[in-house]
Design an enzyme around this catalytic site. Structure first.
Site, PDB file in Angstrom:
ATOM      1  N   TYR A 138      -8.471   3.338   2.296  1.00  0.00           N
ATOM      2  CA  TYR A 138      -9.294   2.188   1.325  1.00  0.00           C
ATOM      3  C   TYR A 138     -10.742   2.371   1.115  1.00  0.00           C
ATOM      4  O   TYR A 138     -11.041   2.067  -0.123  1.00  0.00           O
ATOM      5  CB  TYR A 138      -8.970   0.971   1.776  1.00  0.00           C
ATOM      6  CG  TYR A 138      -7.634   0.320   1.618  1.00  0.00           C
ATOM      7  CD1 TYR A 138      -6.577   0.833   1.941  1.00  0.00           C
ATOM      8  CD2 TYR A 138      -7.777  -0.773   0.701  1.00  0.00           C
ATOM      9  CE1 TYR A 138      -5.432   0.181   1.552  1.00  0.00           C
ATOM     10  CE2 TYR A 138      -6.551  -1.568   0.473  1.00  0.00           C
ATOM     11  CZ  TYR A 138      -5.418  -0.869   0.824  1.00  0.00           C
ATOM     12  OH  TYR A 138      -4.138  -1.512   0.576  1.00  0.00           O
ATOM     13  N   LYS A 189       0.152   7.703  12.746  1.00  0.00           N
ATOM     14  CA  LYS A 189       0.816   9.096  12.218  1.00  0.00           C
ATOM     15  C   LYS A 189       0.277  10.378  12.907  1.00  0.00           C
ATOM     16  O   LYS A 189      -0.264  10.956  12.310  1.00  0.00           O
ATOM     17  CB  LYS A 189       0.743   9.182  10.774  1.00  0.00           C
ATOM     18  CG  LYS A 189       1.700  10.296  10.167  1.00  0.00           C
ATOM     19  CD  LYS A 189       3.034   9.766  10.146  1.00  0.00           C
ATOM     20  CE  LYS A 189       3.964  10.910   9.714  1.00  0.00           C
ATOM     21  NZ  LYS A 189       5.471  10.874  10.142  1.00  0.00           N
ATOM     22  N   ASP A 221       6.594   5.933  10.010  1.00  0.00           N
ATOM     23  CA  ASP A 221       7.975   5.945   9.495  1.00  0.00           C
ATOM     24  C   ASP A 221       8.937   5.145  10.400  1.00  0.00           C
ATOM     25  O   ASP A 221       9.838   4.562   9.945  1.00  0.00           O
ATOM     26  CB  ASP A 221       8.145   7.331   9.243  1.00  0.00           C
ATOM     27  CG  ASP A 221       7.793   8.384  10.212  1.00  0.00           C
ATOM     28  OD1 ASP A 221       7.350   8.025  11.234  1.00  0.00           O
ATOM     29  OD2 ASP A 221       8.565   9.649  10.089  1.00  0.00           O
ATOM     30  N   ASP A 245      -0.907  -2.595   5.024  1.00  0.00           N
ATOM     31  CA  ASP A 245      -0.516  -3.176   3.851  1.00  0.00           C
ATOM     32  C   ASP A 245       0.941  -3.067   3.526  1.00  0.00           C
ATOM     33  O   ASP A 245       1.599  -3.903   3.094  1.00  0.00           O
ATOM     34  CB  ASP A 245      -1.609  -2.511   2.834  1.00  0.00           C
ATOM     35  CG  ASP A 245      -1.090  -2.939   1.471  1.00  0.00           C
ATOM     36  OD1 ASP A 245      -1.122  -4.086   1.196  1.00  0.00           O
ATOM     37  OD2 ASP A 245      -0.986  -2.151   0.439  1.00  0.00           O
ATOM     38  N   ASP A 249       4.149  -6.053   3.617  1.00  0.00           N
ATOM     39  CA  ASP A 249       5.159  -6.625   2.686  1.00  0.00           C
ATOM     40  C   ASP A 249       6.678  -6.439   3.063  1.00  0.00           C
ATOM     41  O   ASP A 249       7.382  -7.199   2.741  1.00  0.00           O
ATOM     42  CB  ASP A 249       5.124  -5.681   1.251  1.00  0.00           C
ATOM     43  CG  ASP A 249       3.721  -6.065   0.481  1.00  0.00           C
ATOM     44  OD1 ASP A 249       3.005  -6.740   1.064  1.00  0.00           O
ATOM     45  OD2 ASP A 249       4.068  -5.973  -0.918  1.00  0.00           O
TER      46      ASP A 249
HETATM   47  C1  IPM Z   1      -2.973  -7.197   0.023  1.00  0.00           C
HETATM   48  C2  IPM Z   1      -2.905  -6.391  -1.343  1.00  0.00           C
HETATM   49  C3  IPM Z   1      -4.364  -5.918  -1.498  1.00  0.00           C
HETATM   50  C4  IPM Z   1      -4.507  -4.828  -0.479  1.00  0.00           C
HETATM   51  C5  IPM Z   1      -4.617  -5.420  -2.852  1.00  0.00           C
HETATM   52  C6  IPM Z   1      -4.328  -6.446  -4.022  1.00  0.00           C
HETATM   53  C7  IPM Z   1      -5.919  -4.769  -2.888  1.00  0.00           C
HETATM   54  O1  IPM Z   1      -2.140  -5.704  -1.468  1.00  0.00           O
HETATM   55  O2  IPM Z   1      -3.804  -8.145   0.715  1.00  0.00           O
HETATM   56  O3  IPM Z   1      -2.142  -6.691   0.991  1.00  0.00           O
HETATM   57  O4  IPM Z   1      -4.133  -3.654  -0.662  1.00  0.00           O
HETATM   58  O5  IPM Z   1      -5.258  -5.189   0.625  1.00  0.00           O
HETATM   59 MG    MG Z   2      -0.395  -5.811   0.002  1.00  0.00          MG
END
Ligand code: IPM
Ligand code: MG
Length: 357
Positions: A138, A189, A221, A245, A249
């Protein structure tokens, strides 16, 4: 008097933030705080040309805690990366030194039917992703696109971690595990990437100071598979920025909706609290957004920045009560439940908080 900086951002950000503010207002008599509002992301680009303008930066540095909605939208998709709304979010995290992002996952039994996993797999699922937040690919340099003498272009980013960056986030994970079920699973990884092999090595070194904590490692993975296959095996999941990240999700869906998960970013003088989901521009302004992730982020703020676990608990109980009543926003609506708007869900939680006092 403590000051909370409110940065609602874009898309559904302002709608869900309104509900979180209403919930916080319920405690106006119990804790003294003031709220300051500033712009971030696309909204800030429109007003000032920058996704993280100087006045927001100043307010963030003065604030005792920051509450953030979400940033981004199609309107700004074609801007260079350094000028996009997301840059505002990355910059506020970096400026405040918030290197540790805590993303707790809890399964609401009321929504179990809404999870893509079979109910028996959801038994005893409760884990926290501790995501490193200010390093990795990042922020790694060099980054960019270069053109060679033949006009051929190559794009590149750098996955990089310093020893100190790994040590401090590993400490956060081990300390948190002490207050939990005493297990840390570190994700990397290391079978392919030098930076990730280094990550594992340093995590193991830090672990020496925590003999009471059980440490395991998974390749990313494999981890993405285990989150689905046996999610109850995790307690604290320690991850580099990028993998955290992605995995957060994935993990969020187990609970039924991405809209339910809060997060806290800590490590600096003040902390920042935001739901883990994005700005969902496709549903913005229609009352479809789920405010629960945002409201639970406010609950985490009361706990971590104001040391009021009691008030955070009241909010959580009010969320549970709203779900018990069968109230559901669009993302978690199913047959036999009552479909409500963002605002109606907020109202139900406000009433629950007031009733719980
Ligand atoms: C998160 C989001 C952010 C990230 C984006 C919007 C920059 O996906 O907070 O998970 O990648 O950190
Ligand atoms: Mg995110």
């Amino acid at each position: 008097m403590p000051n909370i900086l409110i940065v609602a951002g874009d898309g559904i950000g302002p709608e869900i933030m309104n509900e979180a503010k209403r919930v916080l207002d319920c405690f106006a008599g119990e804790i003294d705080f003031t709220m300051t509002e500033r712009l971030i992301g696309g909204a800030a680009i429109e007003a000032t040309g920058s996704p993280f303008p100087a006045e927001t930066q100043e307010a963030a540095q003065k604030a005792d805690a920051v509450l953030l909605g979400a940033v981004g939208g199609p309107k700004w998709d074609n801007l260079p990366l350094a000028e996009r709304p997301e840059k505002g979010l990355l910059a506020i995290r970096k400026t405040l030194g918030l290197y540790a992002n805590l993303r707790p996952l809890s399964i609401w039994p009321q929504l179990a039917a809404f999870s893509p996993l079979r109910p028996e797999l959801l038994q005893n699922v409760s884990f926290t992703i501790v995501r490193e937040l200010t390093g990795d690919v990042y922020f790694g340099e060099p980054r960019g696109v270069r053109t060679d003498e033949n006009g051929k272009r190559t794009a590149f980013n750098t996955m990089v971690y310093s020893e100190d960056e790994i040590r401090r986030i590993a400490k956060v994970a081990f300390d948190l595990a002490r207050k939990s079920r005493k297990k840390v699973c570190s994700i990397d990884k290391s079978n392919v990437l030098e930076s990730m092999r280094f990550w594992r090595e340093i995590v193991e070194e830090e672990h020496k100071a925590y003999p009471d904590i059980e440490l395991s490692h998974l390749y990313v993975d494999n981890a993405s598979m285990q989150i689905i296959r046996q999610p109850s095996s995790f307690d604290i999941m320690l991850t580099p920025n990028m993998f955290g990240d992605i995995l957060s999700d994935e993990a969020a869906v187990l609970s039924g909706s991405l809209g339910l998960l809060p997060s806290a970013s800590i490590g600096g003088k003040s902390a920042l609290f935001e739901p883990i989901h994005g700005s969902a521009p496709d549903i913005a302004g229609q009352g479809l957004a789920n405010p629960i992730g945002m409201i639970l982020s406010a609950a985490m703020m009361l706990e971590l920045s104001f040391d009021r676990a009691d008030l955070g608990g009241k909010i959580r109980a009010a969320v549970a009560a709203a779900l018990d009543k069968g109230l559901r926003t669009a993302d978690i609506a199913s047959e036999g439940t009552t479909r409500v708007s963002t605002q109606e869900m907020g109202t139900a939680i406000v009433e629950g908080v007031k009733a719980g006092r």
